[in-house]
Design an enzyme around this catalytic site. Structure first.
Site, PDB file in Angstrom:
ATOM      1  N   ARG A  68      10.287  12.596   2.013  1.00 14.61           N
ATOM      2  CA  ARG A  68      11.032  11.815   3.005  1.00 14.61           C
ATOM      3  C   ARG A  68      11.598  10.527   2.404  1.00 14.61           C
ATOM      4  O   ARG A  68      12.669  10.080   2.781  1.00 14.61           O
ATOM      5  CB  ARG A  68      10.138  11.500   4.199  1.00 14.61           C
ATOM      6  CG  ARG A  68       9.922  12.714   5.085  1.00 14.61           C
ATOM      7  CD  ARG A  68       8.765  12.518   6.055  1.00 14.61           C
ATOM      8  NE  ARG A  68       8.604  13.644   6.960  1.00 14.61           N
ATOM      9  CZ  ARG A  68       8.092  14.819   6.625  1.00 14.61           C
ATOM     10  NH1 ARG A  68       7.704  15.041   5.392  1.00 14.61           N
ATOM     11  NH2 ARG A  68       7.979  15.793   7.511  1.00 14.61           N
ATOM     12  N   HIS A  87      -9.113   6.186  10.202  1.00 14.69           N
ATOM     13  CA  HIS A  87      -8.378   5.011   9.716  1.00 14.69           C
ATOM     14  C   HIS A  87      -6.871   5.170   9.914  1.00 14.69           C
ATOM     15  O   HIS A  87      -6.181   4.229  10.322  1.00 14.69           O
ATOM     16  CB  HIS A  87      -8.720   4.781   8.244  1.00 14.69           C
ATOM     17  CG  HIS A  87      -8.190   3.503   7.700  1.00 14.69           C
ATOM     18  ND1 HIS A  87      -7.095   3.449   6.869  1.00 14.69           N
ATOM     19  CD2 HIS A  87      -8.583   2.215   7.885  1.00 14.69           C
ATOM     20  CE1 HIS A  87      -6.846   2.192   6.558  1.00 14.69           C
ATOM     21  NE2 HIS A  87      -7.740   1.428   7.153  1.00 14.69           N
ATOM     22  N   VAL A 133       1.856   5.438   5.917  1.00 15.30           N
ATOM     23  CA  VAL A 133       0.461   5.699   6.236  1.00 15.30           C
ATOM     24  C   VAL A 133       0.259   7.212   6.121  1.00 15.30           C
ATOM     25  O   VAL A 133       0.950   7.986   6.793  1.00 15.30           O
ATOM     26  CB  VAL A 133       0.094   5.215   7.658  1.00 15.30           C
ATOM     27  CG1 VAL A 133      -1.402   5.365   7.904  1.00 15.30           C
ATOM     28  CG2 VAL A 133       0.533   3.776   7.878  1.00 15.30           C
ATOM     29  N   ILE A 134      -0.667   7.606   5.249  1.00 15.96           N
ATOM     30  CA  ILE A 134      -0.923   9.023   5.000  1.00 15.96           C
ATOM     31  C   ILE A 134      -2.287   9.375   5.598  1.00 15.96           C
ATOM     32  O   ILE A 134      -3.281   8.699   5.347  1.00 15.96           O
ATOM     33  CB  ILE A 134      -0.889   9.332   3.496  1.00 15.96           C
ATOM     34  CG1 ILE A 134       0.494   8.976   2.934  1.00 15.96           C
ATOM     35  CG2 ILE A 134      -1.221  10.802   3.229  1.00 15.96           C
ATOM     36  CD1 ILE A 134       0.591   8.999   1.421  1.00 15.96           C
ATOM     37  N   ALA A 165       0.733  -1.493   5.880  1.00 16.49           N
ATOM     38  CA  ALA A 165       1.426  -1.241   7.150  1.00 16.49           C
ATOM     39  C   ALA A 165       0.809  -2.033   8.298  1.00 16.49           C
ATOM     40  O   ALA A 165       1.513  -2.437   9.228  1.00 16.49           O
ATOM     41  CB  ALA A 165       1.422   0.253   7.455  1.00 16.49           C
ATOM     42  N   PHE A 210       0.852  -1.183   0.000  1.00 21.27           N
ATOM     43  CA  PHE A 210       0.000   0.000   0.000  1.00 21.27           C
ATOM     44  C   PHE A 210       0.890   1.236   0.000  1.00 21.27           C
ATOM     45  O   PHE A 210       1.892   1.284   0.705  1.00 21.27           O
ATOM     46  CB  PHE A 210      -0.920  -0.010   1.225  1.00 21.27           C
ATOM     47  CG  PHE A 210      -2.104   0.898   1.083  1.00 21.27           C
ATOM     48  CD1 PHE A 210      -3.228   0.481   0.383  1.00 21.27           C
ATOM     49  CD2 PHE A 210      -2.083   2.173   1.609  1.00 21.27           C
ATOM     50  CE1 PHE A 210      -4.324   1.311   0.234  1.00 21.27           C
ATOM     51  CE2 PHE A 210      -3.166   3.013   1.468  1.00 21.27           C
ATOM     52  CZ  PHE A 210      -4.288   2.588   0.777  1.00 21.27           C
TER      53      PHE A 210
END
Length: 157
Positions: free
Chosen positions: A124, A85, A78-79, A53, A19
């Protein structure tokens, strides 16, 4: 860096969440580049994929329990979105990997980006930018050095 084992013989498992793969593949590239630059043999760097994740902790536990690797680096992203969520997935990944790290007997590195936007994550992850993947590799090597210089006591001692 003090190592009992020569870097080229270390075996490192890289767990990669599929993901947000645009980001996790860049993390993987940075991690692999740094490990190779530090002298690890390419054949001793194993890459394994998990769906996301959320799945990293259980995969890290399984890999650590296999006793085939000297360290595990868990890579994910994870955004934050418009729902809770993010909190559940990021929290589970963090807590789960932390638990594995405390009990596995080998270094387990938390290489999960948790950002507000995709742009922050891309900056990043970029190997020519912040190169967090390279930092995660460096963390694994530093922890391996620490483990080598401070071995665990044998059971019953």
């Amino acid at each position: 860096m003090i190592m009992e084992t020569a870097p080229e013989s270390l075996r490192i498992a890289l767990l990669v969440a599929r993901f947000n793969s645009l980001i996790t593949e860049q993390l993987l590239e940075g991690t692999r580049r740094k490990l190779l630059a530090q002298g690890l043999a390419a054949e001793n760097i194993s890459v394994m994929y998990v769906p996301g994740a959320w799945d990293l902790p259980q995969a890290a536990r399984r890999i650590a329990d296999s006793k085939k690797y000297d360290a595990v680096v868990a890579l994910g992203c994870v955004i934050r979105g418009e729902t809770a969520h993010f909190d559940y997935v990021a929290g589970h990944a963090s807590d789960g990997l932390g638990e594995v790290a405390l009990t596995a007997g080998i270094p387990v590195v938390f290489g999960v980006l948790t950002t507000d936007t995709a742009e922050q994550a891309l900056l990043r992850a970029n190997v020519y930018g912040a190169d967090k993947g390279g930092e995660f590799a460096q963390s694994a090597l530093a922890m391996l050095s620490l483990y080598a210089s401070h071995p665990a006591r044998p059971e019953g001692s």
